[in-house]
Design a protein around this motif. Sequence first.
Motif, PDB file in Angstrom:
ATOM      1  N   PHE A 108       0.841  -1.192   0.000  1.00 24.68           N
ATOM      2  CA  PHE A 108       0.000   0.000   0.000  1.00 24.68           C
ATOM      3  C   PHE A 108       0.876   1.242   0.000  1.00 24.68           C
ATOM      4  O   PHE A 108       1.970   1.248   0.557  1.00 24.68           O
ATOM      5  CB  PHE A 108      -0.876   0.035   1.264  1.00 24.68           C
ATOM      6  N   GLU A 109       0.361   2.299  -0.598  1.00 18.61           N
ATOM      7  CA  GLU A 109       0.971   3.619  -0.525  1.00 18.61           C
ATOM      8  C   GLU A 109       0.549   4.218   0.822  1.00 18.61           C
ATOM      9  O   GLU A 109      -0.638   4.451   1.052  1.00 18.61           O
ATOM     10  CB  GLU A 109       0.478   4.484  -1.686  1.00 18.61           C
ATOM     11  N   PRO A 110       1.476   4.441   1.752  1.00 21.49           N
ATOM     12  CA  PRO A 110       1.100   4.859   3.108  1.00 21.49           C
ATOM     13  C   PRO A 110       0.398   6.217   3.182  1.00 21.49           C
ATOM     14  O   PRO A 110      -0.388   6.446   4.084  1.00 21.49           O
ATOM     15  CB  PRO A 110       2.421   4.907   3.873  1.00 21.49           C
ATOM     16  N   TYR A 111       0.693   7.088   2.233  1.00 25.30           N
ATOM     17  CA  TYR A 111       0.083   8.411   2.299  1.00 25.30           C
ATOM     18  C   TYR A 111      -1.437   8.332   2.133  1.00 25.30           C
ATOM     19  O   TYR A 111      -2.181   9.077   2.759  1.00 25.30           O
ATOM     20  CB  TYR A 111       0.689   9.337   1.237  1.00 25.30           C
ATOM     21  N   TRP A 112      -1.919   7.420   1.296  1.00 27.93           N
ATOM     22  CA  TRP A 112      -3.347   7.301   1.018  1.00 27.93           C
ATOM     23  C   TRP A 112      -4.030   6.211   1.842  1.00 27.93           C
ATOM     24  O   TRP A 112      -5.237   6.038   1.773  1.00 27.93           O
ATOM     25  CB  TRP A 112      -3.572   7.015  -0.463  1.00 27.93           C
ATOM     26  N   LEU A 113      -3.275   5.497   2.614  1.00 26.44           N
ATOM     27  CA  LEU A 113      -3.803   4.352   3.351  1.00 26.44           C
ATOM     28  C   LEU A 113      -4.730   4.792   4.482  1.00 26.44           C
ATOM     29  O   LEU A 113      -4.417   5.700   5.238  1.00 26.44           O
ATOM     30  CB  LEU A 113      -2.644   3.528   3.928  1.00 26.44           C
ATOM     31  N   GLN A 114      -5.867   4.123   4.579  1.00 26.52           N
ATOM     32  CA  GLN A 114      -6.822   4.367   5.658  1.00 26.52           C
ATOM     33  C   GLN A 114      -6.889   3.135   6.547  1.00 26.52           C
ATOM     34  O   GLN A 114      -6.962   2.011   6.054  1.00 26.52           O
ATOM     35  CB  GLN A 114      -8.218   4.637   5.109  1.00 26.52           C
ATOM     36  N   VAL A 115      -6.866   3.353   7.849  1.00 29.59           N
ATOM     37  CA  VAL A 115      -7.070   2.284   8.827  1.00 29.59           C
ATOM     38  C   VAL A 115      -8.524   2.406   9.276  1.00 29.59           C
ATOM     39  O   VAL A 115      -8.910   3.411   9.860  1.00 29.59           O
ATOM     40  CB  VAL A 115      -6.113   2.424  10.026  1.00 29.59           C
ATOM     41  N   VAL A 116      -9.327   1.384   8.969  1.00 28.94           N
ATOM     42  CA  VAL A 116     -10.773   1.455   9.186  1.00 28.94           C
ATOM     43  C   VAL A 116     -11.199   0.352  10.146  1.00 28.94           C
ATOM     44  O   VAL A 116     -10.858  -0.812   9.952  1.00 28.94           O
ATOM     45  CB  VAL A 116     -11.532   1.299   7.846  1.00 28.94           C
ATOM     46  N   LEU A 117     -11.968   0.745  11.165  1.00 30.10           N
ATOM     47  CA  LEU A 117     -12.629  -0.226  12.036  1.00 30.10           C
ATOM     48  C   LEU A 117     -14.101  -0.238  11.638  1.00 30.10           C
ATOM     49  O   LEU A 117     -14.814   0.735  11.875  1.00 30.10           O
ATOM     50  CB  LEU A 117     -12.498   0.178  13.501  1.00 30.10           C
ATOM     51  N   ARG A 118     -14.531  -1.316  11.027  1.00 25.47           N
ATOM     52  CA  ARG A 118     -15.931  -1.411  10.574  1.00 25.47           C
ATOM     53  C   ARG A 118     -16.698  -2.266  11.573  1.00 25.47           C
ATOM     54  O   ARG A 118     -16.404  -3.449  11.752  1.00 25.47           O
ATOM     55  CB  ARG A 118     -16.000  -2.034   9.186  1.00 25.47           C
ATOM     56  N   GLU A 119     -17.667  -1.651  12.231  1.00 25.14           N
ATOM     57  CA  GLU A 119     -18.478  -2.381  13.213  1.00 25.14           C
ATOM     58  C   GLU A 119     -19.381  -3.366  12.480  1.00 25.14           C
ATOM     59  O   GLU A 119     -19.974  -3.047  11.460  1.00 25.14           O
ATOM     60  CB  GLU A 119     -19.321  -1.402  14.040  1.00 25.14           C
ATOM     61  N   ARG A 120     -19.453  -4.575  13.022  1.00 24.94           N
ATOM     62  CA  ARG A 120     -20.311  -5.585  12.409  1.00 24.94           C
ATOM     63  C   ARG A 120     -21.159  -6.297  13.455  1.00 24.94           C
ATOM     64  O   ARG A 120     -21.598  -7.411  13.252  1.00 24.94           O
ATOM     65  CB  ARG A 120     -19.492  -6.564  11.585  1.00 24.94           C
ATOM     66  N   GLY A 121     -21.366  -5.662  14.576  1.00 24.59           N
ATOM     67  CA  GLY A 121     -22.251  -6.188  15.611  1.00 24.59           C
ATOM     68  C   GLY A 121     -21.546  -7.053  16.626  1.00 24.59           C
ATOM     69  O   GLY A 121     -20.459  -7.575  16.396  1.00 24.59           O
ATOM     70  N   PHE A 122     -22.179  -7.192  17.777  1.00 26.82           N
ATOM     71  CA  PHE A 122     -21.691  -8.028  18.870  1.00 26.82           C
ATOM     72  C   PHE A 122     -20.271  -7.659  19.297  1.00 26.82           C
ATOM     73  O   PHE A 122     -19.480  -8.526  19.640  1.00 26.82           O
ATOM     74  CB  PHE A 122     -21.769  -9.509  18.517  1.00 26.82           C
ATOM     75  N   ASP A 123     -19.946  -6.387  19.252  1.00 28.83           N
ATOM     76  CA  ASP A 123     -18.625  -5.898  19.679  1.00 28.83           C
ATOM     77  C   ASP A 123     -17.495  -6.672  19.003  1.00 28.83           C
ATOM     78  O   ASP A 123     -16.569  -7.145  19.643  1.00 28.83           O
ATOM     79  CB  ASP A 123     -18.496  -5.975  21.202  1.00 28.83           C
ATOM     80  N   ASN A 124     -17.625  -6.813  17.681  1.00 28.93           N
ATOM     81  CA  ASN A 124     -16.636  -7.567  16.904  1.00 28.93           C
ATOM     82  C   ASN A 124     -16.296  -6.792  15.627  1.00 28.93           C
ATOM     83  O   ASN A 124     -16.708  -7.183  14.536  1.00 28.93           O
ATOM     84  CB  ASN A 124     -17.178  -8.956  16.579  1.00 28.93           C
ATOM     85  N   PRO A 125     -15.545  -5.693  15.744  1.00 29.77           N
ATOM     86  CA  PRO A 125     -15.260  -4.895  14.556  1.00 29.77           C
ATOM     87  C   PRO A 125     -14.238  -5.560  13.639  1.00 29.77           C
ATOM     88  O   PRO A 125     -13.395  -6.331  14.084  1.00 29.77           O
ATOM     89  CB  PRO A 125     -14.685  -3.604  15.138  1.00 29.77           C
ATOM     90  N   ALA A 126     -14.344  -5.268  12.362  1.00 20.57           N
ATOM     91  CA  ALA A 126     -13.348  -5.719  11.381  1.00 20.57           C
ATOM     92  C   ALA A 126     -12.320  -4.611  11.232  1.00 20.57           C
ATOM     93  O   ALA A 126     -12.668  -3.434  11.129  1.00 20.57           O
ATOM     94  CB  ALA A 126     -14.018  -6.012  10.051  1.00 20.57           C
ATOM     95  N   LEU A 127     -11.050  -4.969  11.227  1.00 22.58           N
ATOM     96  CA  LEU A 127      -9.960  -4.010  11.038  1.00 22.58           C
ATOM     97  C   LEU A 127      -9.496  -4.119   9.592  1.00 22.58           C
ATOM     98  O   LEU A 127      -9.055  -5.181   9.160  1.00 22.58           O
ATOM     99  CB  LEU A 127      -8.816  -4.308  12.012  1.00 22.58           C
ATOM    100  N   LEU A 128      -9.631  -3.032   8.862  1.00 22.84           N
ATOM    101  CA  LEU A 128      -9.321  -3.030   7.435  1.00 22.84           C
ATOM    102  C   LEU A 128      -8.226  -2.027   7.116  1.00 22.84           C
ATOM    103  O   LEU A 128      -8.167  -0.949   7.700  1.00 22.84           O
ATOM    104  CB  LEU A 128     -10.565  -2.664   6.617  1.00 22.84           C
ATOM    105  N   LEU A 129      -7.384  -2.390   6.165  1.00 21.08           N
ATOM    106  CA  LEU A 129      -6.472  -1.450   5.526  1.00 21.08           C
ATOM    107  C   LEU A 129      -7.065  -1.171   4.166  1.00 21.08           C
ATOM    108  O   LEU A 129      -7.260  -2.092   3.371  1.00 21.08           O
ATOM    109  CB  LEU A 129      -5.069  -2.049   5.390  1.00 21.08           C
ATOM    110  N   ARG A 130      -7.361   0.102   3.890  1.00 24.41           N
ATOM    111  CA  ARG A 130      -8.070   0.443   2.656  1.00 24.41           C
ATOM    112  C   ARG A 130      -7.333   1.547   1.911  1.00 24.41           C
ATOM    113  O   ARG A 130      -6.904   2.538   2.504  1.00 24.41           O
ATOM    114  CB  ARG A 130      -9.486   0.889   2.989  1.00 24.41           C
ATOM    115  N   SER A 131      -7.190   1.336   0.599  1.00 26.57           N
ATOM    116  CA  SER A 131      -6.538   2.327  -0.241  1.00 26.57           C
ATOM    117  C   SER A 131      -6.904   2.067  -1.694  1.00 26.57           C
ATOM    118  O   SER A 131      -6.868   0.917  -2.143  1.00 26.57           O
ATOM    119  CB  SER A 131      -5.017   2.248  -0.064  1.00 26.57           C
ATOM    120  N   HIS A 132      -7.217   3.113  -2.411  1.00 26.19           N
ATOM    121  CA  HIS A 132      -7.493   3.051  -3.846  1.00 26.19           C
ATOM    122  C   HIS A 132      -8.515   1.971  -4.205  1.00 26.19           C
ATOM    123  O   HIS A 132      -8.307   1.185  -5.125  1.00 26.19           O
ATOM    124  CB  HIS A 132      -6.208   2.846  -4.641  1.00 26.19           C
TER     125      HIS A 132
END
Length: 164
Positions: A108-132
């Motif tokens: 990933f290009e670090p400048y554009w990289l987003q660290v995303v915690l996506r809630e999916r219920g039951f206090d179990n978020p998904a941790l995503l690295l998202r870019s482009h």
Amino acid sequence: MDKPAEPANPVERPQFEALLYPHRSLSERGFLILTLGTILIVTLWGGLFLVLGAWPIFGFLGAEWLLFWWLLRTHFRGDRRAERIRLYADRLLLQQIDLKGRVAESTFEPYWLQVVLRERGFDNPALLLRSHGRAVEIGAFLGAGERRQFAQELQSVLTRWRAA
């Protein structure tokens, strides 16, 4: 005095590195102690039943212990999953190691990289690295609190990297 040798390419030296892996509550020594302890108990109980003339119970106890040992050994050796995250001066490299030891790499290009915690219920978020338009889930084997903590840590590292 001689100076220590500098790396050949300073760009290839990671500025941040993290290794994520599943928590193991049983060490190799603990596995050995548990295995020996249970075989001792099963042998004593099986011997008692054998002396009393209930020999089929001896066989069932032995078969049950073999199943216990096989399941525990399979679980203990089977989970080789890990994820290595390295932040270099020009990229973030994610290496995901699956159950069989195969490595999948994502860059990933670090400048554009987003660290995303996506809630999916039951206090179990998904941790995503998202870019482009591409997203990769990391830390699926971690607990919810560990994912949140690592997301904050990685976000602060990326913020410092962008400011430098």
